[in-house]
Design a protein around this motif. Sequence first.
Motif, PDB file in Angstrom:
ATOM      1  N   ALA A  57       2.343  -3.329  -4.688  1.00 36.06           N
ATOM      2  CA  ALA A  57       2.637  -2.084  -3.985  1.00 36.06           C
ATOM      3  C   ALA A  57       3.890  -2.250  -3.147  1.00 36.06           C
ATOM      4  O   ALA A  57       4.219  -3.352  -2.682  1.00 36.06           O
ATOM      5  CB  ALA A  57       1.463  -1.685  -3.102  1.00 36.06           C
ATOM      6  N   THR A  58       4.601  -1.152  -2.938  1.00 26.21           N
ATOM      7  CA  THR A  58       5.765  -1.202  -2.052  1.00 26.21           C
ATOM      8  C   THR A  58       5.282  -1.198  -0.603  1.00 26.21           C
ATOM      9  O   THR A  58       4.156  -0.788  -0.303  1.00 26.21           O
ATOM     10  CB  THR A  58       6.678   0.006  -2.280  1.00 26.21           C
ATOM     11  OG1 THR A  58       5.973   1.195  -1.868  1.00 26.21           O
ATOM     12  CG2 THR A  58       7.069   0.121  -3.754  1.00 26.21           C
ATOM     13  N   PRO A  59       6.123  -1.632   0.334  1.00 25.39           N
ATOM     14  CA  PRO A  59       5.725  -1.568   1.741  1.00 25.39           C
ATOM     15  C   PRO A  59       5.345  -0.152   2.179  1.00 25.39           C
ATOM     16  O   PRO A  59       4.399   0.029   2.947  1.00 25.39           O
ATOM     17  CB  PRO A  59       6.965  -2.074   2.479  1.00 25.39           C
ATOM     18  CG  PRO A  59       7.606  -3.027   1.496  1.00 25.39           C
ATOM     19  CD  PRO A  59       7.392  -2.372   0.158  1.00 25.39           C
ATOM     20  N   ASN A  60       6.069   0.869   1.688  1.00 22.67           N
ATOM     21  CA  ASN A  60       5.732   2.243   2.056  1.00 22.67           C
ATOM     22  C   ASN A  60       4.352   2.633   1.537  1.00 22.67           C
ATOM     23  O   ASN A  60       3.595   3.343   2.216  1.00 22.67           O
ATOM     24  CB  ASN A  60       6.783   3.211   1.514  1.00 22.67           C
ATOM     25  CG  ASN A  60       8.071   3.172   2.323  1.00 22.67           C
ATOM     26  OD1 ASN A  60       8.072   2.750   3.476  1.00 22.67           O
ATOM     27  ND2 ASN A  60       9.166   3.601   1.720  1.00 22.67           N
ATOM     28  N   PRO A  87      -0.090 -11.337  -0.641  1.00 27.09           N
ATOM     29  CA  PRO A  87      -1.487 -11.117  -1.025  1.00 27.09           C
ATOM     30  C   PRO A  87      -2.296 -10.229  -0.091  1.00 27.09           C
ATOM     31  O   PRO A  87      -3.498 -10.407   0.048  1.00 27.09           O
ATOM     32  CB  PRO A  87      -2.051 -12.545  -1.025  1.00 27.09           C
ATOM     33  CG  PRO A  87      -1.290 -13.243   0.031  1.00 27.09           C
ATOM     34  CD  PRO A  87       0.107 -12.681  -0.057  1.00 27.09           C
ATOM     35  N   MET A  88      -1.673  -9.227   0.573  1.00 22.89           N
ATOM     36  CA  MET A  88      -2.407  -8.366   1.482  1.00 22.89           C
ATOM     37  C   MET A  88      -3.368  -7.460   0.709  1.00 22.89           C
ATOM     38  O   MET A  88      -3.055  -6.984  -0.382  1.00 22.89           O
ATOM     39  CB  MET A  88      -1.442  -7.514   2.307  1.00 22.89           C
ATOM     40  CG  MET A  88      -2.131  -6.589   3.300  1.00 22.89           C
ATOM     41  SD  MET A  88      -1.016  -5.901   4.555  1.00 22.89           S
ATOM     42  CE  MET A  88       0.190  -5.083   3.539  1.00 22.89           C
ATOM     43  N   LEU A  89      -4.550  -7.239   1.289  1.00 21.79           N
ATOM     44  CA  LEU A  89      -5.560  -6.343   0.722  1.00 21.79           C
ATOM     45  C   LEU A  89      -5.738  -5.151   1.657  1.00 21.79           C
ATOM     46  O   LEU A  89      -5.717  -5.304   2.875  1.00 21.79           O
ATOM     47  CB  LEU A  89      -6.903  -7.054   0.590  1.00 21.79           C
ATOM     48  CG  LEU A  89      -7.041  -8.178  -0.428  1.00 21.79           C
ATOM     49  CD1 LEU A  89      -8.354  -8.902  -0.205  1.00 21.79           C
ATOM     50  CD2 LEU A  89      -6.969  -7.647  -1.840  1.00 21.79           C
ATOM     51  N   ILE A  90      -5.954  -3.961   1.092  1.00 22.61           N
ATOM     52  CA  ILE A  90      -6.260  -2.771   1.877  1.00 22.61           C
ATOM     53  C   ILE A  90      -7.380  -2.025   1.168  1.00 22.61           C
ATOM     54  O   ILE A  90      -7.322  -1.806  -0.050  1.00 22.61           O
ATOM     55  CB  ILE A  90      -5.025  -1.856   2.030  1.00 22.61           C
ATOM     56  CG1 ILE A  90      -3.875  -2.607   2.710  1.00 22.61           C
ATOM     57  CG2 ILE A  90      -5.378  -0.606   2.840  1.00 22.61           C
ATOM     58  CD1 ILE A  90      -2.583  -1.824   2.775  1.00 22.61           C
ATOM     59  N   GLY A  91      -8.399  -1.643   1.919  1.00 21.12           N
ATOM     60  CA  GLY A  91      -9.494  -0.929   1.297  1.00 21.12           C
ATOM     61  C   GLY A  91     -10.477  -0.392   2.314  1.00 21.12           C
ATOM     62  O   GLY A  91     -10.205  -0.325   3.520  1.00 21.12           O
ATOM     63  N   ARG A  92     -11.632   0.020   1.811  1.00 16.89           N
ATOM     64  CA  ARG A  92     -12.725   0.506   2.652  1.00 16.89           C
ATOM     65  C   ARG A  92     -13.959  -0.323   2.368  1.00 16.89           C
ATOM     66  O   ARG A  92     -14.203  -0.716   1.226  1.00 16.89           O
ATOM     67  CB  ARG A  92     -13.007   1.984   2.382  1.00 16.89           C
ATOM     68  CG  ARG A  92     -11.860   2.918   2.736  1.00 16.89           C
ATOM     69  CD  ARG A  92     -12.251   4.382   2.536  1.00 16.89           C
ATOM     70  NE  ARG A  92     -11.166   5.284   2.900  1.00 16.89           N
ATOM     71  CZ  ARG A  92     -10.236   5.710   2.052  1.00 16.89           C
ATOM     72  NH1 ARG A  92     -10.265   5.303   0.780  1.00 16.89           N
ATOM     73  NH2 ARG A  92      -9.269   6.512   2.467  1.00 16.89           N
ATOM     74  N   VAL A 105       1.340  -6.762  -2.002  1.00 18.61           N
ATOM     75  CA  VAL A 105       2.443  -5.941  -1.514  1.00 18.61           C
ATOM     76  C   VAL A 105       3.741  -6.704  -1.716  1.00 18.61           C
ATOM     77  O   VAL A 105       3.807  -7.917  -1.494  1.00 18.61           O
ATOM     78  CB  VAL A 105       2.264  -5.589  -0.022  1.00 18.61           C
ATOM     79  CG1 VAL A 105       3.409  -4.714   0.472  1.00 18.61           C
ATOM     80  CG2 VAL A 105       0.931  -4.884   0.198  1.00 18.61           C
ATOM     81  N   ALA A 106       4.767  -5.990  -2.129  1.00 19.06           N
ATOM     82  CA  ALA A 106       6.064  -6.613  -2.402  1.00 19.06           C
ATOM     83  C   ALA A 106       6.782  -6.902  -1.098  1.00 19.06           C
ATOM     84  O   ALA A 106       7.767  -6.250  -0.742  1.00 19.06           O
ATOM     85  CB  ALA A 106       6.909  -5.711  -3.301  1.00 19.06           C
ATOM     86  N   ALA A 115      -1.367   3.681   2.537  1.00 19.10           N
ATOM     87  CA  ALA A 115      -2.773   3.333   2.315  1.00 19.10           C
ATOM     88  C   ALA A 115      -3.492   3.092   3.637  1.00 19.10           C
ATOM     89  O   ALA A 115      -4.629   3.532   3.832  1.00 19.10           O
ATOM     90  CB  ALA A 115      -2.868   2.097   1.418  1.00 19.10           C
ATOM     91  N   ILE A 116      -2.822   2.406   4.563  1.00 16.97           N
ATOM     92  CA  ILE A 116      -3.429   2.151   5.871  1.00 16.97           C
ATOM     93  C   ILE A 116      -3.587   3.457   6.642  1.00 16.97           C
ATOM     94  O   ILE A 116      -4.600   3.686   7.315  1.00 16.97           O
ATOM     95  CB  ILE A 116      -2.593   1.133   6.672  1.00 16.97           C
ATOM     96  CG1 ILE A 116      -2.644  -0.238   5.979  1.00 16.97           C
ATOM     97  CG2 ILE A 116      -3.084   1.025   8.104  1.00 16.97           C
ATOM     98  CD1 ILE A 116      -1.734  -1.279   6.602  1.00 16.97           C
ATOM     99  N   ALA A 117      -2.587   4.349   6.525  1.00 19.48           N
ATOM    100  CA  ALA A 117      -2.661   5.630   7.230  1.00 19.48           C
ATOM    101  C   ALA A 117      -3.819   6.485   6.725  1.00 19.48           C
ATOM    102  O   ALA A 117      -4.332   7.341   7.454  1.00 19.48           O
ATOM    103  CB  ALA A 117      -1.343   6.387   7.074  1.00 19.48           C
TER     104      ALA A 117
END
Length: 630
Positions: free
Chosen positions: A13-16, A294-299, A287-288, A21-23
């Motif tokens: 994923a791009t930084p944006n 290796p950052m993860l984002i989720g619920r 994330v690129a 995703a976090i937002a």
Amino acid sequence: MARVSRKEFHDLATPNEAHDAIASLELGGRTETVSLAASRGRVLAERIDAHLDVPGFDRASMDGYAVKARDTFGADEANPAVLSLVGEVHAGTEPAVSVGEGECVEISTGAVMPPGADAVVMVERTDERDGEIAFRTAVAPADSVMLAGADIAAGERALGPGTRITPREIGLLSALGIDEVPVRAKPRVGIVSTGNELVRPGESLNSAAGQIFDVNSTTIAAGVEDAGGEAVLYPHAGDDYDEMERLLTKAANECDLVLSSGSTSASAVDVIYRVIEDQGELLLHGVAVKPGKPMLIGRLEHSAYIGLPGYPVSALTIFQAFVAPAIRAAAGLPEPAAATVSGKMAVRERYAEGRMRLMPVGLVEDGAGDLLVYPVDKGSGATTSLVEADGVVEVHPDTSFLDMGESVSVSLFSPDIVPPTVFGVGEDDPALSRILDHVTRPRYLSMGSREGLRRLRNGIADVAVTSMSGEPEFDGVSLGSWTREWGLVVPAGNPNEVTGLADLVDRDLRFSNRSTASGLRTSLTEALSALAADRGQTRHDLVAAIVGFDHTVKAHESPARKVATGSADVGLGLRVTAEKLELGFVSLGTETVNVYGNPDRVEKPGVRALSEAIAAADDVFAALSGYDRP
């Protein structure tokens, strides 16, 4: 939800996209009521209207006499108005007297205006005459009077939602008699560090078993608190799926956001991403950005989840760039002011990896006071980079290099960060450590004599500290010097009866050496060359015969500590270290420690302070065995 197959870092994923995703996650938004005393720094959740006038009465704003203003009309120095004094009113008491025609009442600052009075004449413009008061000035109605509601009137909007409560707002709330305040609840952030090797600070550490102290939990917790959140530390999670699931689920049920560090890279033992997909929703994995791919984002359950990298520098960098802004937004706090500074690259830095780089950097001022920026890169796993780096420079994926002198913008780790007064690099030395205690806000990197000279030569460092013989190959200004006794550290009592370097060459003794960047290693090499010449051999022959010659360690105490633990028979070191650790010592001579300053920066206040501290360091050298002036 069925368990999915292993994900690799194919489509980063791009930084944006990571920010978006976090937002999209819900990180809080709750309201709670706190006492007025506990409200400082919190964010008001609701509008507060005044329910009474402040002040709630007409009051005198200075010491003097309450009067009917019309009774003073025309009064001046030549023709004062004379009024009868009929009483007095003090602050905090209800008036027991009123003011009639031709009368006045003595009044103190803050006192309630008595009935009939509409102005106050300051005492300095009056004279007392036999129980009467002569007024040498005229006043208009409301002069020197704060009318009821003049500060804030009942029904008026006092404070609005989103207001950060400071002492100023607390003063207003106090004036309104409010003792409980509705505020935005701090986002509860659960922190779970993963890895069987982690040990909490303060617990017993077994380095032989590969254990390390948990840096991320305490570091990230401090970052959460700084961002306006409430950090909740959970026990360490191992690499077992069931245990990871239990801890993360518990944290998710108790917190608004769960942060984990480690176990997010694409390796066989990592299980967090599977827990998230099984028990929640994985929005992205990878994330690129460097560091932090290796950052993860989720619920997870009803909570947001973000997985940070395991290395401390990477974890903190990604937290500051992606997570802290989201916590501040959830807490209703603005982004910190003045958290960005501009400077020029001190050196040329190459980069061509095709993903955005968050480059940790340090700050130093040159001789003219201009800000220079230099990369801090000891590897993502180096925890000392946390205090050596002042912020990050965002390097675009298409950038192949940053040129020396190129202007860059630095996002500081904290708005209150300022450059060190003096920046030094070089030899690790116990006397220097004590001397630096007498300098305000220094920064010193113990990277060895060679690296100190290199960084002084390329214009990064203010000073270099070296114990290598000979003069530097460039114009460095001497700021002072001292000598120290070096040699071989052996067990207490010297059970192997070591007498010198020949024992290392001729006997099967395990040796612990310093790195090639160390000036102490250079002194050893020179001594081995002399021994080789006496024997008619090459230095290479002698080095090859020493068991563990290439087993190098970082600091001046490190070889001695190897001896103390029994993992080495002999270590390269200093007399002062051997005595400190109650070990034996075989002297091989003395070497001179020289401190050189950048010629363009010798007038920097911090550099001058260091030079003065060296000149006044006789007590330091006297307290350290083997040390002296040259």
